[in-house]
Each structure stands twice: as C-alpha cells, then as structure tokens.
Scaffold this motif. Structure first.
Motif, mmCIF file in Angstrom:
data_model
loop_
_atom_site.group_PDB
_atom_site.id
_atom_site.type_symbol
_atom_site.label_atom_id
_atom_site.label_comp_id
_atom_site.label_asym_id
_atom_site.label_seq_id
_atom_site.Cartn_x
_atom_site.Cartn_y
_atom_site.Cartn_z
ATOM 1 N N UNK A 1 1.011 -1.261 -0.005
ATOM 2 C CA UNK A 1 -0.077 -0.098 -0.132
ATOM 3 C C UNK A 1 0.740 1.144 0.023
ATOM 4 N N UNK A 2 1.951 1.301 0.785
ATOM 5 C CA UNK A 2 2.843 2.474 0.932
ATOM 6 C C UNK A 2 3.719 2.551 0.062
ATOM 7 N N UNK A 3 4.317 1.478 -0.795
ATOM 8 C CA UNK A 3 5.226 1.777 -1.774
ATOM 9 C C UNK A 3 4.633 1.416 -3.222
ATOM 10 N N UNK A 4 3.780 0.515 -3.517
ATOM 11 C CA UNK A 4 3.506 0.226 -5.001
ATOM 12 C C UNK A 4 2.041 1.133 -4.980
ATOM 13 N N UNK A 5 1.238 1.320 -4.027
ATOM 14 C CA UNK A 5 0.237 2.217 -4.354
ATOM 15 C C UNK A 5 0.138 3.765 -4.027
ATOM 16 N N UNK A 6 1.260 3.902 -3.166
ATOM 17 C CA UNK A 6 1.701 5.170 -2.702
ATOM 18 C C UNK A 6 0.653 5.902 -2.095
ATOM 19 N N UNK A 7 -0.015 4.903 -1.139
ATOM 20 C CA UNK A 7 -1.041 5.268 -0.462
ATOM 21 C C UNK A 7 -2.256 5.316 -0.863
ATOM 22 N N UNK A 8 -2.625 5.086 -1.732
ATOM 23 C CA UNK A 8 -4.168 5.267 -2.416
ATOM 24 C C UNK A 8 -5.081 4.190 -2.126
ATOM 25 N N UNK A 9 -6.397 4.263 -2.001
ATOM 26 C CA UNK A 9 -7.230 3.331 -1.628
ATOM 27 C C UNK A 9 -7.319 2.144 -1.856
ATOM 28 N N UNK A 10 -7.741 1.190 -0.953
ATOM 29 C CA UNK A 10 -7.714 -0.245 -1.561
ATOM 30 C C UNK A 10 -9.312 -0.450 -1.289
ATOM 31 N N UNK A 11 -10.033 -0.887 -2.457
ATOM 32 C CA UNK A 11 -11.595 -1.419 -2.427
ATOM 33 C C UNK A 11 -11.723 -2.047 -1.185
ATOM 34 N N UNK B 1 17.731 -5.374 -5.094
ATOM 35 C CA UNK B 1 19.075 -5.407 -4.607
ATOM 36 C C UNK B 1 19.642 -4.141 -5.231
ATOM 37 N N UNK B 2 19.366 -4.004 -6.790
ATOM 38 C CA UNK B 2 19.792 -2.763 -7.220
ATOM 39 C C UNK B 2 18.739 -1.499 -6.797
ATOM 40 N N UNK B 3 17.795 -1.609 -6.241
ATOM 41 C CA UNK B 3 16.877 -0.489 -6.003
ATOM 42 C C UNK B 3 16.021 -0.081 -7.160
ATOM 43 N N UNK B 4 15.827 -0.734 -8.166
ATOM 44 C CA UNK B 4 15.123 -0.329 -9.306
ATOM 45 C C UNK B 4 13.533 -1.134 -8.939
ATOM 46 N N UNK B 5 13.489 -1.854 -8.169
ATOM 47 C CA UNK B 5 12.053 -2.283 -7.829
ATOM 48 C C UNK B 5 12.270 -2.185 -6.363
ATOM 49 N N UNK B 6 11.100 -1.323 -5.818
ATOM 50 C CA UNK B 6 11.323 -0.583 -4.304
ATOM 51 C C UNK B 6 10.177 -1.175 -3.479
ATOM 52 N N UNK B 7 9.415 -1.954 -4.146
ATOM 53 C CA UNK B 7 8.323 -2.601 -3.181
ATOM 54 C C UNK B 7 9.022 -3.865 -2.311
ATOM 55 N N UNK B 8 9.580 -3.473 -1.340
ATOM 56 C CA UNK B 8 10.321 -4.492 -0.577
ATOM 57 C C UNK B 8 10.237 -4.367 0.801
ATOM 58 N N UNK B 9 10.649 -5.172 1.797
ATOM 59 C CA UNK B 9 10.661 -5.047 3.296
ATOM 60 C C UNK B 9 11.670 -5.886 3.957
ATOM 61 N N UNK B 10 12.176 -5.543 5.021
ATOM 62 C CA UNK B 10 13.097 -6.494 5.719
ATOM 63 C C UNK B 10 12.292 -7.792 6.626
ATOM 64 N N UNK B 11 12.862 -8.642 6.557
ATOM 65 C CA UNK B 11 12.457 -9.740 7.343
ATOM 66 C C UNK B 11 13.247 -9.836 8.524
ATOM 67 N N UNK B 12 12.676 -9.551 9.878
ATOM 68 C CA UNK B 12 13.155 -9.192 11.141
ATOM 69 C C UNK B 12 13.067 -10.493 11.984
ATOM 70 N N UNK B 13 13.987 -10.776 12.943
ATOM 71 C CA UNK B 13 13.875 -11.671 14.041
ATOM 72 C C UNK B 13 14.095 -10.843 15.193
ATOM 73 N N UNK B 14 12.953 -10.883 16.171
ATOM 74 C CA UNK B 14 12.849 -9.867 17.343
ATOM 75 C C UNK B 14 13.073 -10.375 18.624
ATOM 76 N N UNK B 15 13.890 -10.025 19.367
ATOM 77 C CA UNK B 15 13.949 -10.546 20.902
ATOM 78 C C UNK B 15 13.546 -9.381 21.800
ATOM 79 N N UNK B 16 13.161 -9.819 23.152
ATOM 80 C CA UNK B 16 12.685 -8.798 24.001
ATOM 81 C C UNK B 16 13.893 -8.648 24.744
ATOM 82 N N UNK B 17 14.819 -7.726 24.769
ATOM 83 C CA UNK B 17 15.938 -7.516 25.592
ATOM 84 C C UNK B 17 16.949 -8.241 24.882
ATOM 85 N N UNK B 18 18.303 -8.333 25.458
ATOM 86 C CA UNK B 18 18.992 -8.994 24.642
ATOM 87 C C UNK B 18 18.915 -10.503 24.417
#
Lengths: 276, 271
Positions: free
Chosen positions: B162-172, B223-240
């Motif tokens: 929605x943010x990167x490909x649709x540039x925040x325009x509405x989804x029906x 990778x080269x940035x020409x396709x920008x509809x991407x995101x990071x895959x994260x691992x999260x921990x609470x504290x160390x």
C-alpha cells in the motif's frame, strides 16, 4: 454408587457452565472500554476501516447470518431427504451406505472441506461465473456439508426412537409404513427436529475455517450470494493474526461477545422447545 | 586429481558448515519462534541443519502473523519473533525489542498464468486496487471482470504494498481478503481473473509476476533498488537474546544462513 456418579456429573456440568459464563464475563470486561455512546454507534455501523478509525461490525454480523442461514437451508433439505430415504427405503445396502457416509462426514475436519472446495468448487464456479469465486454461495454450500451430519444424526435418532416405540402398534392398526412416517413420525418429531436445526445453526455461526477460506472476507456489504463477504469469526481470526493492543483488536472482543451471546440465545431456544 | 579436488571441496564445505554451526556446540534446551509466515520457509531449513547436528537442541517455529509474534515475544511467551515489518516505536518501547534483519523480501503483484497482462503502471495499479477499473478490457486484454485479492489491513505484506506500490491510495472494500501468502498463491492459481499481492519468496510457476512501471520484481532489481516494493524480514527479541536465540540469529546471518535465505527467494543481509 449411582448417587455419587450423579453428583460427580452435576459437579462437572456446573463447573463447565461456570467456565463458559466466566469466559462471557471476561470477554464483556475486555471490551468494556468501548462502551460509551460514540463507540457503540461506531460499532453498530456498517463501516470497518482501521485507517479511518471506523470499527463497524454490522456487515460482518449480516454476513454471518447470511452464510449460516443459506447453509442451514441447504443442509436441512439434504439431511431431511437422506433421513427420509434411510427410514423409508427397503434397500439395506443403500441404508448402510447413507448411514456410514453421514458418520464419515461427521469425522472430517472443516479445514479438509475448505481445502477440497478451494481446489474443486472454486475453479468450477470461476469457469461459469468468473466474477464469483470466493463468495457467500461457495461458503454456504461447503458449510452445509458440515451441518448435514449434525442435523442428520439428530433426525435419525428421533425417527428411530419413535419407530421403536410406536411402529408395530401403528402398523397393526392398519397404517402403511409411508403413512406411519408422514402422518405419525413427522408430526411428533418436529419439536425435536427444531432443536436439531437450531443446534446446526449454532455450529454454522461458530464455524471459522470454512468462512475464512471460502467466503472471500471482503469488507463491503454483500448484495448477492455471489458477492464476497466476511463473517464475525473470520474477522476475529484475521485481526487477531496481525494486530494487538489497538482499537481494532479490542473491537474483536465485542464480536466474540456477540457470537457467544447468539449461542446462548440459541441454546435457550432449544431448551424452551424441549420443555414445552 | 579429480578425487583430490572432490575431497578438498568436501573438507572445505565441512569446515564451513562446522564453523557456521559451531556456536551451538555448548548449547542445549529449546528455542521457540513464532510470528510472520514469510520467514518460515527458510528458517525451517536452518532448524533442520541445527537439530540434525545437535539433537539436544529443540527449536519450534509457528506462524500467527507479525503482530502476534511481536505480542508474544514482548510478553516473554516465545524467545524470538518473526516480523515482516519494522515494529512501531510504541511496540519497541513496550517490549524492549531488539531487531535483527536477516533478509530482504520483495512484494510482487501476481495474476493467474493464463492472464495476458505482464506490466502495469503505478497509476493503473491504483485504479485497479481502488476499484475504479473493474475490467481487464482497459488493458487491451479480453473483457473480464477483475477479481481483486489482498491481505488484511494490518498485514505487513499489505502495508508495504500500500505504501510503496500504491503510494497510499485506497484499496477497495470489495477486494477479497486472504489470510496468508500461501493462501494468496492458492486462490490466484485457481482464479483466472485474479490479481493479488505476495511475498516474492513464495512465487512459483503457479502464478505470474507482473512488472511495475516496466521493472520486473526480481531479487536483482530489489537489490539494485530499481524495484522498491520490498521489506526487511526481522527476528525480534525482548531485551538481549538468550544464548540459543543469539546463536540462531548469528546462524541466519552467517554464510550458510545466507545461502539458505537466497535459495528460498530472499536477499540475505546482516545489517
């Protein structure tokens, strides 16, 4: 010994009932933040849009009822037909086949029904009506498969009980087996059959997997059975999977209260029918 | 000579494998991971490698969605959460979250392989997803109603799209909503008029990827940035993170982990 057993049963029944009531109260408490006048009107609207802070669940409530009643209608037609055939047929193989099929159907998990439909009914409908794939119609058809064993087993039980008690007397009085079924069994079983129908309805309202996988989950208000729609249970599953600690998350507790509340009402109706 | 070379390669790969998994040597116990579903495919392979070498270590993985993962790791129910989005500041503060990105994932627009469309502009995408254009005939394809599929409003995949490909325009609101990337693939495969969104790591021959503004959604283009509809895959921990969780994160970001990540259609990263 019997008294002890009865007391134990009573204890466990009381414990289970208190647990359900406790869950209902807990859910009501968890959505208590929402109970001011503005939020209630917001809730009862047809508009759900998290980005615009609109949390109306009336569309989901309507869709739940639409899918459940469509499925109930289909399931009733099939269950009644199957049970009538089992009761009236003289073909032992046919009776055996139908009875075992119903038992088998009752053992199949809902996800299997939904997955099979996704691979068969959805592409089939897509061929003939391309704009309608995941829709109220598909969800209702598949949900009815889930309700058929619930209803059929209750209907069969009623028919067999009446048959055991009165069949020989009625046949001796000169009634044919068809007359016995249509003029005696059906007339005397409609109250218990209503109980079976309502039990199936409560199962339809509470089902999640079939609606989630096959109804399409669109947020718009459906205007035909070919439209995609979202039930309360799917809505809970979808919001719960991705969100927490937001107004939308709190709103799903209200959906849960509505679902549990509707089940209480249905159980109350069954009880009052049986008492009469 | 050939035999010597083969032996050298075998010894080298064994050494590499040993060094990647070395951090687990003195560890035992269990590690519970849950959350986003896009991660599961490559984490499963990593877990298999770890548990095969160290049977006294038990690692479980479950889905549930990024939000659930964040909630569970914040409450200490699980050790690590999978998230397909960066947690909000409130979430980070509340759960004392530490973020470890190990992969970059693209979000692609997919149609049924029978669909002749192969490229859409941002404007066309906005019109399709807002419900303004309802028929494929606008794109010189056969006349057929467009069946729109999306993910739920709080899904990380949908948010990035929605943010990167649709540039925040509405989804029906008429768009059908499916609950996971795999479910999206299944419905698009079975509906010839469908259009939807998916994590690039899950794309296969059953669905067809569409170029956006002439750029095809490949890992190279992400990778080269020409396709920008991407995101990071994260691992999260609470504290160390605990020692086992720390070793797992290190493994996912190691050379061997990167190979697994790349093999499953994502871009490996340790930043």
């Amino acid at each position: 010994m019997n008294k002890l057993f009865s007391k134990l049963l009573l204890f466990f029944t009381g414990f289970s009932s208190s647990l359900v009531i406790f869950i209902f109260l807990l859910l009501s408490y968890l959505c208590i933040d929402l109970f001011n006048l503005n939020d209630i009107s917001n809730f009862l609207s047809f508009d759900w849009d998290v980005e615009k802070e609109k949390f109306g669940i009336a569309t989901m409530l309507f869709s739940t009822m639409a899918i459940s009643f469509n499925a109930l209608f289909l399931a009733f037609v099939f269950s009644f037909s199957i049970c009538s055939i089992i009761f009236l047929s003289k073909n032992r193989y046919l009776i055996f086949f139908l009875e075992k099929t119903i038992l088998l159907m009752s053992a199949i998990p809902t996800v299997i029904y939904a997955f099979a439909a996704l691979m068969t009914i959805v592409p089939f409908i897509s061929t003939y009506k391309p704009s309608s794939t995941l829709s109220i119609l598909v969800a209702s058809i598949v949900l009815s498969l889930l309700l058929i064993p619930t209803m059929s087993l209750i209907f069969l039980n009623i028919f067999k009980t009446l048959s055991l008690k009165y069949q020989s007397t009625c046949l001796n009085l000169g009634l044919s087996r068809d007359d016995f079924f249509f003029k005696f069994v059906l007339k005397n079983s409609y109250k218990n059959m209503t109980g079976g129908v309502i039990l199936a309805l409560s199962r339809a309202i509470g089902d999640t997997m079939i609606a989630l996988m096959l109804a399409g989950n669109a947020l718009s208000f459906p205007t035909s059975i070919f439209d995609s729609s979202r039930t309360l249970t799917s809505h809970i599953a979808l919001i719960f999977a991705n969100d927490f600690d937001s107004m939308a998350f709190k709103a799903i507790f209200f959906c849960a209260v509505l679902l549990l509340g509707s089940n209480f009402i249905l159980i109350f109706i069954i009880k009052s029918i049986r008492i009469k | 000579m050939k035999k010597v070379l083969t032996l050298m390669v075998a010894v080298a790969s064994l050494t590499l494998s040993a060094s990647s998994l070395d951090d687990f040597a003195d560890l035992n116990g269990s590690l519970n991971i849950a959350g986003g579903t896009a991660h599961i495919k490559c984490e499963k392979q990593a877990i298999k490698n770890i548990m095969k070498k160290y049977p006294n270590i038990s690692i479980t993985i479950a889905g549930g969605g990024s939000g659930i993962g964040i909630k569970q790791v914040s409450s200490g129910i699980i050790d690590l959460a999978n998230s397909g989005r960066q947690p909000t500041e409130v979430e980070i503060e509340k759960g004392d979250l530490k973020l470890f990105r190990f992969a970059i994932d693209g979000i692609g627009i997919i149609v049924n392989p029978q669909n002749p469309i192969s490229n859409l502009t941002t404007q066309q995408l906005q019109k399709i997803f807002s419900g303004e254009i309802k028929n494929y005939k606008h794109f010189s394809a056969n006349s057929a109603l467009i069946n729109l599929y999306t993910r739920d409003q709080s899904s990380a995949t949908r948010k990035v799209f929605w943010k990167k490909a649709l540039e925040k325009s509405d989804i029906a609101k008429t768009a059908r909503v499916v609950s996971s990337n795999s479910a999206m693939k299944t419905v698009i495969k079975n509906d010839r008029n469908a259009i939807g969104i998916i994590s690039l790591g899950l794309v296969d021959k059953n669905v067809k990827l569409i170029s956006v503004n002439g750029v095809h959604p490949t890992l190279e283009n992400v990778k080269n940035g020409s396709y920008n509809v991407s995101r990071g895959l994260f691992l999260l921990s609470s504290g160390e993170p605990k020692p086992l969780a720390k070793a797992f994160i290190k493994y996912m970001r190691s050379k061997e982990g990167s190979k697994i990540v790349s093999k499953n259609g994502f871009l490996a990263t340790d930043e």
